[in-house]
Write a protein that holds these residues in place. Structure first.
Motif, PDB file in Angstrom:
ATOM      1  N   CYS A  32       0.834  -1.208   0.000  1.00  0.00           N
ATOM      2  CA  CYS A  32       0.000   0.000   0.000  1.00  0.00           C
ATOM      3  C   CYS A  32       0.868   1.257   0.000  1.00  0.00           C
ATOM      4  CB  CYS A  32      -0.934   0.002   1.208  1.00  0.00           C
ATOM      5  SG  CYS A  32      -2.224  -1.246   1.101  1.00  0.00           S
ATOM      6  N   LEU A  33       1.934   1.239   0.791  1.00  0.00           N
ATOM      7  CA  LEU A  33       2.849   2.381   0.808  1.00  0.00           C
ATOM      8  C   LEU A  33       3.493   2.560  -0.562  1.00  0.00           C
ATOM      9  CD1 LEU A  33       4.287   4.605   2.398  1.00  0.00           C
ATOM     10  CD2 LEU A  33       6.017   2.907   3.009  1.00  0.00           C
ATOM     11  N   LEU A  34       3.917   1.460  -1.174  1.00  0.00           N
ATOM     12  CA  LEU A  34       4.496   1.519  -2.513  1.00  0.00           C
ATOM     13  C   LEU A  34       3.480   2.057  -3.512  1.00  0.00           C
ATOM     14  CD1 LEU A  34       6.792   0.772  -4.526  1.00  0.00           C
ATOM     15  CD2 LEU A  34       5.657  -1.439  -4.771  1.00  0.00           C
ATOM     16  N   ALA A  35       2.228   1.639  -3.377  1.00  0.00           N
ATOM     17  CA  ALA A  35       1.183   2.113  -4.283  1.00  0.00           C
ATOM     18  C   ALA A  35       1.002   3.627  -4.167  1.00  0.00           C
ATOM     19  CB  ALA A  35      -0.136   1.402  -3.986  1.00  0.00           C
ATOM     20  N   VAL A  37       3.301   5.808  -3.197  1.00  0.00           N
ATOM     21  CA  VAL A  37       4.488   6.451  -3.758  1.00  0.00           C
ATOM     22  C   VAL A  37       4.459   6.394  -5.287  1.00  0.00           C
ATOM     23  CG1 VAL A  37       7.004   6.273  -3.936  1.00  0.00           C
ATOM     24  CG2 VAL A  37       5.901   6.074  -1.710  1.00  0.00           C
ATOM     25  N   VAL A  38       4.164   5.225  -5.839  1.00  0.00           N
ATOM     26  CA  VAL A  38       4.123   5.082  -7.300  1.00  0.00           C
ATOM     27  C   VAL A  38       3.000   5.919  -7.893  1.00  0.00           C
ATOM     28  CG1 VAL A  38       3.694   3.441  -9.167  1.00  0.00           C
ATOM     29  CG2 VAL A  38       5.271   2.847  -7.350  1.00  0.00           C
ATOM     30  N   GLY A  39       1.842   5.902  -7.248  1.00  0.00           N
ATOM     31  CA  GLY A  39       0.722   6.708  -7.731  1.00  0.00           C
ATOM     32  C   GLY A  39       1.068   8.189  -7.740  1.00  0.00           C
ATOM     33  N   PHE A  40       1.704   8.641  -6.673  1.00  0.00           N
ATOM     34  CA  PHE A  40       2.112  10.047  -6.614  1.00  0.00           C
ATOM     35  C   PHE A  40       3.149  10.349  -7.692  1.00  0.00           C
ATOM     36  CE2 PHE A  40       4.906  13.444  -5.115  1.00  0.00           C
ATOM     37  CZ  PHE A  40       3.978  14.457  -4.935  1.00  0.00           C
ATOM     38  N   ALA A  41       4.138   9.473  -7.848  1.00  0.00           N
ATOM     39  CA  ALA A  41       5.196   9.707  -8.840  1.00  0.00           C
ATOM     40  C   ALA A  41       4.625   9.722 -10.258  1.00  0.00           C
ATOM     41  CB  ALA A  41       6.280   8.636  -8.713  1.00  0.00           C
ATOM     42  N   LEU A  78      -2.403   3.828  -8.231  1.00  0.00           N
ATOM     43  CA  LEU A  78      -2.615   3.514  -6.821  1.00  0.00           C
ATOM     44  C   LEU A  78      -3.617   2.378  -6.666  1.00  0.00           C
ATOM     45  CD1 LEU A  78      -2.377   4.431  -3.754  1.00  0.00           C
ATOM     46  CD2 LEU A  78      -4.437   5.734  -4.220  1.00  0.00           C
ATOM     47  N   ALA A  79      -4.758   2.503  -7.323  1.00  0.00           N
ATOM     48  CA  ALA A  79      -5.795   1.479  -7.207  1.00  0.00           C
ATOM     49  C   ALA A  79      -5.331   0.146  -7.786  1.00  0.00           C
ATOM     50  CB  ALA A  79      -7.062   1.945  -7.914  1.00  0.00           C
ATOM     51  N   GLY A  80      -4.662   0.195  -8.921  1.00  0.00           N
ATOM     52  CA  GLY A  80      -4.191  -1.045  -9.542  1.00  0.00           C
ATOM     53  C   GLY A  80      -3.204  -1.797  -8.672  1.00  0.00           C
ATOM     54  N   ILE A  81      -2.233  -1.090  -8.127  1.00  0.00           N
ATOM     55  CA  ILE A  81      -1.225  -1.740  -7.280  1.00  0.00           C
ATOM     56  C   ILE A  81      -1.860  -2.277  -6.008  1.00  0.00           C
ATOM     57  CG2 ILE A  81       0.842  -1.322  -5.889  1.00  0.00           C
ATOM     58  CD1 ILE A  81       1.736   0.639  -8.083  1.00  0.00           C
ATOM     59  N   MET A  82      -2.763  -1.504  -5.401  1.00  0.00           N
ATOM     60  CA  MET A  82      -3.401  -1.970  -4.171  1.00  0.00           C
ATOM     61  C   MET A  82      -4.301  -3.175  -4.433  1.00  0.00           C
ATOM     62  SD  MET A  82      -4.161   1.531  -2.091  1.00  0.00           S
ATOM     63  CE  MET A  82      -4.736   0.699  -0.626  1.00  0.00           C
ATOM     64  N   LEU A  83      -5.017  -3.189  -5.552  1.00  0.00           N
ATOM     65  CA  LEU A  83      -5.877  -4.330  -5.856  1.00  0.00           C
ATOM     66  C   LEU A  83      -5.061  -5.593  -6.121  1.00  0.00           C
ATOM     67  CD1 LEU A  83      -8.625  -2.702  -8.100  1.00  0.00           C
ATOM     68  CD2 LEU A  83      -8.910  -3.699  -5.837  1.00  0.00           C
ATOM     69  N   VAL A  84      -4.005  -5.468  -6.890  1.00  0.00           N
ATOM     70  CA  VAL A  84      -3.166  -6.634  -7.162  1.00  0.00           C
ATOM     71  C   VAL A  84      -2.485  -7.116  -5.881  1.00  0.00           C
ATOM     72  CG1 VAL A  84      -1.082  -7.406  -8.371  1.00  0.00           C
ATOM     73  CG2 VAL A  84      -2.808  -6.105  -9.592  1.00  0.00           C
ATOM     74  N   GLY A  85      -1.940  -6.182  -5.105  1.00  0.00           N
ATOM     75  CA  GLY A  85      -1.294  -6.562  -3.843  1.00  0.00           C
ATOM     76  C   GLY A  85      -2.279  -7.208  -2.882  1.00  0.00           C
ATOM     77  N   GLY A  86      -3.467  -6.636  -2.769  1.00  0.00           N
ATOM     78  CA  GLY A  86      -4.485  -7.206  -1.889  1.00  0.00           C
ATOM     79  C   GLY A  86      -4.926  -8.589  -2.335  1.00  0.00           C
ATOM     80  N   ALA A  87      -5.073  -8.774  -3.636  1.00  0.00           N
ATOM     81  CA  ALA A  87      -5.468 -10.089  -4.155  1.00  0.00           C
ATOM     82  C   ALA A  87      -4.394 -11.130  -3.876  1.00  0.00           C
ATOM     83  CB  ALA A  87      -5.744  -9.998  -5.648  1.00  0.00           C
ATOM     84  N   LEU A  88      -3.137 -10.757  -4.079  1.00  0.00           N
ATOM     85  CA  LEU A  88      -2.045 -11.700  -3.815  1.00  0.00           C
ATOM     86  C   LEU A  88      -1.978 -12.067  -2.338  1.00  0.00           C
ATOM     87  CD1 LEU A  88       0.767 -10.266  -6.120  1.00  0.00           C
ATOM     88  CD2 LEU A  88      -0.551 -12.360  -6.444  1.00  0.00           C
ATOM     89  N   VAL A  89      -2.125 -11.086  -1.465  1.00  0.00           N
ATOM     90  CA  VAL A  89      -2.095 -11.354  -0.028  1.00  0.00           C
ATOM     91  C   VAL A  89      -3.297 -12.212   0.370  1.00  0.00           C
ATOM     92  CG1 VAL A  89      -2.325 -10.283   2.248  1.00  0.00           C
ATOM     93  CG2 VAL A  89      -0.699  -9.364   0.609  1.00  0.00           C
ATOM     94  N   ALA A  90      -4.474 -11.934  -0.176  1.00  0.00           N
ATOM     95  CA  ALA A  90      -5.661 -12.729   0.148  1.00  0.00           C
ATOM     96  C   ALA A  90      -5.491 -14.186  -0.262  1.00  0.00           C
ATOM     97  CB  ALA A  90      -6.897 -12.126  -0.521  1.00  0.00           C
ATOM     98  N   VAL A  91      -4.949 -14.407  -1.444  1.00  0.00           N
ATOM     99  CA  VAL A  91      -4.717 -15.787  -1.911  1.00  0.00           C
ATOM    100  C   VAL A  91      -3.704 -16.483  -1.006  1.00  0.00           C
ATOM    101  CG1 VAL A  91      -3.704 -17.149  -3.792  1.00  0.00           C
ATOM    102  CG2 VAL A  91      -5.378 -15.381  -4.300  1.00  0.00           C
ATOM    103  N   ARG A  92      -2.625 -15.792  -0.681  1.00  0.00           N
ATOM    104  CA  ARG A  92      -1.593 -16.392   0.165  1.00  0.00           C
ATOM    105  C   ARG A  92      -2.122 -16.664   1.576  1.00  0.00           C
ATOM    106  NH1 ARG A  92       1.630 -19.973   1.194  1.00  0.00           N
ATOM    107  NH2 ARG A  92       3.509 -19.439   2.341  1.00  0.00           N
ATOM    108  N   LEU A  93      -2.967 -15.775   2.112  1.00  0.00           N
ATOM    109  CA  LEU A  93      -3.555 -16.006   3.429  1.00  0.00           C
ATOM    110  C   LEU A  93      -4.455 -17.236   3.426  1.00  0.00           C
ATOM    111  CD1 LEU A  93      -4.395 -12.433   4.751  1.00  0.00           C
ATOM    112  CD2 LEU A  93      -2.827 -14.083   5.767  1.00  0.00           C
ATOM    113  N   ARG A  94      -5.175 -17.460   2.333  1.00  0.00           N
ATOM    114  CA  ARG A  94      -5.992 -18.673   2.243  1.00  0.00           C
ATOM    115  C   ARG A  94      -5.125 -19.928   2.277  1.00  0.00           C
ATOM    116  NH1 ARG A  94     -11.457 -18.975  -0.124  1.00  0.00           N
ATOM    117  NH2 ARG A  94     -12.375 -16.959   0.322  1.00  0.00           N
ATOM    118  N   VAL A  95      -3.989 -19.872   1.586  1.00  0.00           N
ATOM    119  CA  VAL A  95      -3.073 -21.023   1.591  1.00  0.00           C
ATOM    120  C   VAL A  95      -2.524 -21.246   3.001  1.00  0.00           C
ATOM    121  CG1 VAL A  95      -0.843 -21.843   0.731  1.00  0.00           C
ATOM    122  CG2 VAL A  95      -2.471 -20.814  -0.845  1.00  0.00           C
ATOM    123  N   VAL A  96      -2.118 -20.165   3.658  1.00  0.00           N
ATOM    124  CA  VAL A  96      -1.593 -20.273   5.031  1.00  0.00           C
ATOM    125  C   VAL A  96      -2.670 -20.823   5.959  1.00  0.00           C
ATOM    126  CG1 VAL A  96      -0.817 -18.919   7.016  1.00  0.00           C
ATOM    127  CG2 VAL A  96       0.183 -18.527   4.777  1.00  0.00           C
TER     128      VAL A  96
END
Length: 128
Positions: A32-35, A37-41, A78-96
């Motif tokens: 989210c922090l990266l999103a 920064v990238v969104g602002f840049a 910003l939205a794209g990075i957060m959505l992709v990051g959130g989806a990846l974390v959600a999938v990984r949390l399901r595996v965990v």
């Protein structure tokens, strides 16, 4: 039960799944922090590029069209990075969680008969 602590001062009640969840949540916070920064840049770059283009185009373009473009690009990134990051974390949390549930069931199968006082299938009185 084997020693689960890692390093000095580790919490013996904290399982590998708990550590993985903590790491994944931290990774999502960094994403989210990266999103941001990238969104602002990207928004800033779009602003600069739009401003330069507007000046070169004989100033017939209004600043509103430049602002909207910059905000759109920055917000989209910003939205794209957060959505992709959130989806990846959600999938990984399901595996965990799935691994954690299987490990818990396995550990509970060994502890439950002793804890509850019930006999295991095939175990007779006096068999321990």
């Amino acid at each position: 039960m084997h020693q689960r602590t890692k390093g000095a001062g580790g919490d013996p009640l904290r399982r590998d799944a708990d550590r993985a969840r903590t790491r994944l949540r931290a990774a999502f916070a960094l994403t989210c922090l990266l999103a941001v920064v990238v969104g602002f840049a990207l928004g800033r770059a779009a602003w600069t590029d739009g401003h330069r283009t507007a000046e070169n185009a004989a100033r017939h373009r209004h600043t509103v069209h430049i602002v909207l473009n910059a905000v759109g690009i920055g917000t989209g990134a910003l939205a794209g990075i957060m959505l992709v990051g959130g989806a990846l974390v959600a999938v990984r949390l399901r595996v965990v969680d799935a691994h954690s549930a299987r490990a818990w069931e396995s550990e509970w199968a060994g502890v439950e008969p002793l804890w509850s006082g019930r006999l295991r299938p095939g175990q007779g009185a006096g068999d321990d």
